[in-house]
Design an enzyme around this catalytic site. Structure first.
Site, PDB file in Angstrom:
ATOM      1  N   ARG A 119       1.233  -0.906  -0.033  1.00 28.57           N
ATOM      2  CA  ARG A 119      -0.353  -0.126  -0.158  1.00 28.57           C
ATOM      3  C   ARG A 119       0.978   1.300   0.216  1.00 28.57           C
ATOM      4  NH1 ARG A 119      -5.084   1.791   3.634  1.00 28.57           N
ATOM      5  NH2 ARG A 119      -6.226   0.087   1.772  1.00 28.57           N
ATOM      6  N   HIS A 146      -7.848   0.985  -6.667  1.00 29.73           N
ATOM      7  CA  HIS A 146      -8.077   0.155  -4.825  1.00 29.73           C
ATOM      8  C   HIS A 146      -8.984  -1.360  -5.438  1.00 29.73           C
ATOM      9  CE1 HIS A 146      -7.425  -1.236  -0.847  1.00 29.73           C
ATOM     10  NE2 HIS A 146      -8.795  -0.664  -0.813  1.00 29.73           N
ATOM     11  N   GLN A 149     -10.241  -3.779  -2.651  1.00 32.97           N
ATOM     12  CA  GLN A 149     -11.609  -3.014  -2.344  1.00 32.97           C
ATOM     13  C   GLN A 149     -12.318  -3.461  -2.980  1.00 32.97           C
ATOM     14  OE1 GLN A 149     -12.484  -0.971   0.559  1.00 32.97           O
ATOM     15  NE2 GLN A 149     -14.631  -2.324  -0.146  1.00 32.97           N
ATOM     16  N   ASP A 242     -16.779   7.046  -1.170  1.00 33.81           N
ATOM     17  CA  ASP A 242     -15.975   7.776  -1.259  1.00 33.81           C
ATOM     18  C   ASP A 242     -15.303   8.933  -0.069  1.00 33.81           C
ATOM     19  OD1 ASP A 242     -13.304   6.310  -0.002  1.00 33.81           O
ATOM     20  OD2 ASP A 242     -12.266   6.478  -1.734  1.00 33.81           O
ATOM     21  N   CYS A 282     -16.317   1.540   1.315  1.00 35.34           N
ATOM     22  CA  CYS A 282     -14.876   0.813   1.190  1.00 35.34           C
ATOM     23  C   CYS A 282     -15.200   1.418   2.571  1.00 35.34           C
ATOM     24  CB  CYS A 282     -13.821   1.224   0.684  1.00 35.34           C
ATOM     25  SG  CYS A 282     -12.987   2.440   0.019  1.00 35.34           S
ATOM     26  N   ARG A 310     -13.418  -8.242   2.165  1.00 36.69           N
ATOM     27  CA  ARG A 310     -12.369  -8.098   2.530  1.00 36.69           C
ATOM     28  C   ARG A 310     -11.430  -9.264   2.227  1.00 36.69           C
ATOM     29  NH1 ARG A 310     -10.060  -3.144   1.593  1.00 36.69           N
ATOM     30  NH2 ARG A 310      -8.301  -3.690   1.435  1.00 36.69           N
TER      31      ARG A 310
HETATM   32  N1  NVA Z   1      -9.950   6.573  -1.382  1.00 37.88           N
HETATM   33  C1  NVA Z   1      -9.246   6.933  -0.429  1.00 37.88           C
HETATM   34  C2  NVA Z   1      -9.604   4.815  -0.167  1.00 37.88           C
HETATM   35  C3  NVA Z   1      -8.743   4.732   1.536  1.00 37.88           C
HETATM   36  C4  NVA Z   1      -9.757   2.647   1.615  1.00 37.88           C
HETATM   37  C5  NVA Z   1      -8.652   6.666   0.627  1.00 37.88           C
HETATM   38  O1  NVA Z   1      -6.535   6.554  -0.328  1.00 37.88           O
HETATM   39  O2  NVA Z   1      -7.689   7.587   1.505  1.00 37.88           O
HETATM   40  N1   CP Z   2     -10.811   0.176   2.822  1.00 39.36           N
HETATM   41  C1   CP Z   2      -9.502   0.289   3.039  1.00 39.36           C
HETATM   42  O1   CP Z   2      -9.013  -0.033   2.364  1.00 39.36           O
HETATM   43  O2   CP Z   2      -9.300   0.113   4.771  1.00 39.36           O
HETATM   44  P1   CP Z   2      -8.608   0.070   5.333  1.00 39.36           P
HETATM   45  O3   CP Z   2      -7.678   1.792   4.550  1.00 39.36           O
HETATM   46  O4   CP Z   2      -8.475   0.348   6.380  1.00 39.36           O
HETATM   47  O5   CP Z   2      -6.853  -0.260   4.895  1.00 39.36           O
END
Ligand code: NVA
Ligand code: CP
Length: 326
Positions: A119, A146, A149, A242, A282, A310
């Site tokens: 990540r 992502h 997800q 989101d 998500c 997930r």
């Molecule tokens: N769009 C959000 C998703 C978090 C799981 C981010 O990147 O923070």
């Molecule tokens: N939805 C998601 O990816 O959650 P986290 O940021 O908690 O991993």
């Protein structure tokens, strides 16, 4: 399918073994449906208490350069349930955070682990890691995509609606973020009609949309990008949103709240969706910003099933990519 193998009732063609999981665009519609089928089978096995240690002795390295609750825990628990092990590698603690190159990190980790989940911020970093790793690399979120997800989202929609193809999915808000992009790809691969409503300056990446248009034509799905939230939500089976400021965009929070406020998912707007629409997010969510508490905590919301999925969707990805054939 060639090279098909059955183990404990779950078919694994072996064709995806060793492949990276960076974005859904890299997978065929059939491969995505097969991953979803495996996820359903693994979920059923886990619920029935049946052993399913397909990855006995395998290790997943998990590099995190951003925070996570769901991704970290679901990958870690998933590996454990599959009989393997996961190692949490915070970029603050490994040499990557002190400037060791991505390519050296990829080559070194490949000598120890059977797969790498990462990540991070830049999608190019994940592509570079994958280019130098000799084990499969899984994208656990970048600024652009992502995909794990969205596999959980597809699984949730399939469970709730019994199908994917032909459904209308509406996504409101920041159309230029990781979730919007992976949803566009996922919907196009599975024959859904996706409608995105975002203001100017928040529209999806044109290259991603253009590529997905080709898939949508093959699967009889469609992609609509507009500015009007009411138009996008009209007749929707699935409503998704989101956060308005993703990780790394915290300093733009105020401006984004102002720019995106007309795209809040609330009861009045959802009057335009189908009566039996489901709501997905998500998580983490900001109640009162991109979604009201009435919606996310209301009867149409399936966000906690989505979060659980997930685990099941990722176990399918891990099994298919990491399981060795003998
Ligand atoms: N769009 C959000 C998703 C978090 C799981 C981010 O990147 O923070
Ligand atoms: N939805 C998601 O990816 O959650 P986290 O940021 O908690 O991993």
């Amino acid at each position: 399918m060639q090279n098909t193998m059955k183990q404990n009732g779950i078919e694994n063609s072996g064709l995806l073994q060793g492949k990276d999981f960076l974005q859904l665009a890299d997978y065929t519609p059939e491969e995505i449906l097969s991953l979803l089928e495996t996820a359903q089978e693994l979920k059923a096995m886990q619920k029935a208490g049946k052993p399913h240690s397909f990855l006995s002795g395998k290790v997943l390295g998990m590099i995190f350069e951003k925070s996570s609750t769901r991704t970290r825990v679901s990958f870690e628990v998933g590996m454990l349930q599959l009989g393997g092990h996961a190692i949490f590698l915070s970029s603050k603690d490994i040499q990557l955070g002190r400037g060791e190159s991505i390519s050296d990190t990829a080559k070194v980790l490949s000598r120890y682990v059977d797969g790498i989940m990462i990540r991070t911020f830049s999608h190019e970093s994940v592509e570079e890691l994958a280019a130098h790793a000799t084990v499969p690399v899984i994208n656990g979120l970048t600024d652009l995509q992502h995909p794990t997800q969205v596999m959980a989202d597809l699984l949730t929609i399939l469970e709730q609606k019994g199908k994917l193809s032909g459904l209308k999915l509406c996504y409101l808000g920041d159309g230029n973020n990781n979730m919007a992009h992976s949803l566009i790809e996922g919907a196009a691969k599975t024959g859904m009609h996706i409608a995105i409503a975002s203001p100017a300056g928040y529209l999806p990446n044109e290259e991603i949309v253009a590529k997905a248009e080709i898939d949508a034509e093959i699967t009889c799905g469609s992609i609509t990008i507009c500015h009007d939230p009411k138009e996008a939500v009209s007749g929707a089976d699935v409503v998704v949103t989101d956060v308005w400021a993703s990780m790394g965009q915290e300093r733009e929070q105020q401006k984004r709240m102002e720019d995106l406020k007309a795209y809040q998912v609330n009861e009045a707007l959802c009057e335009n969706a189908k009566d039996d629409f489901i709501f997905l997010h998500c998580l983490p969510a900001h109640r009162g910003e991109e979604v009201t508490a009435e919606i996310i905590d209301g009867p149409h919301s399936v966000v906690f099933d989505e979060a659980e999925n997930r685990l099941h969707a990722q176990k399918a990805i891990l099994k298919i990519l990491l399981e060795k054939k003998y």
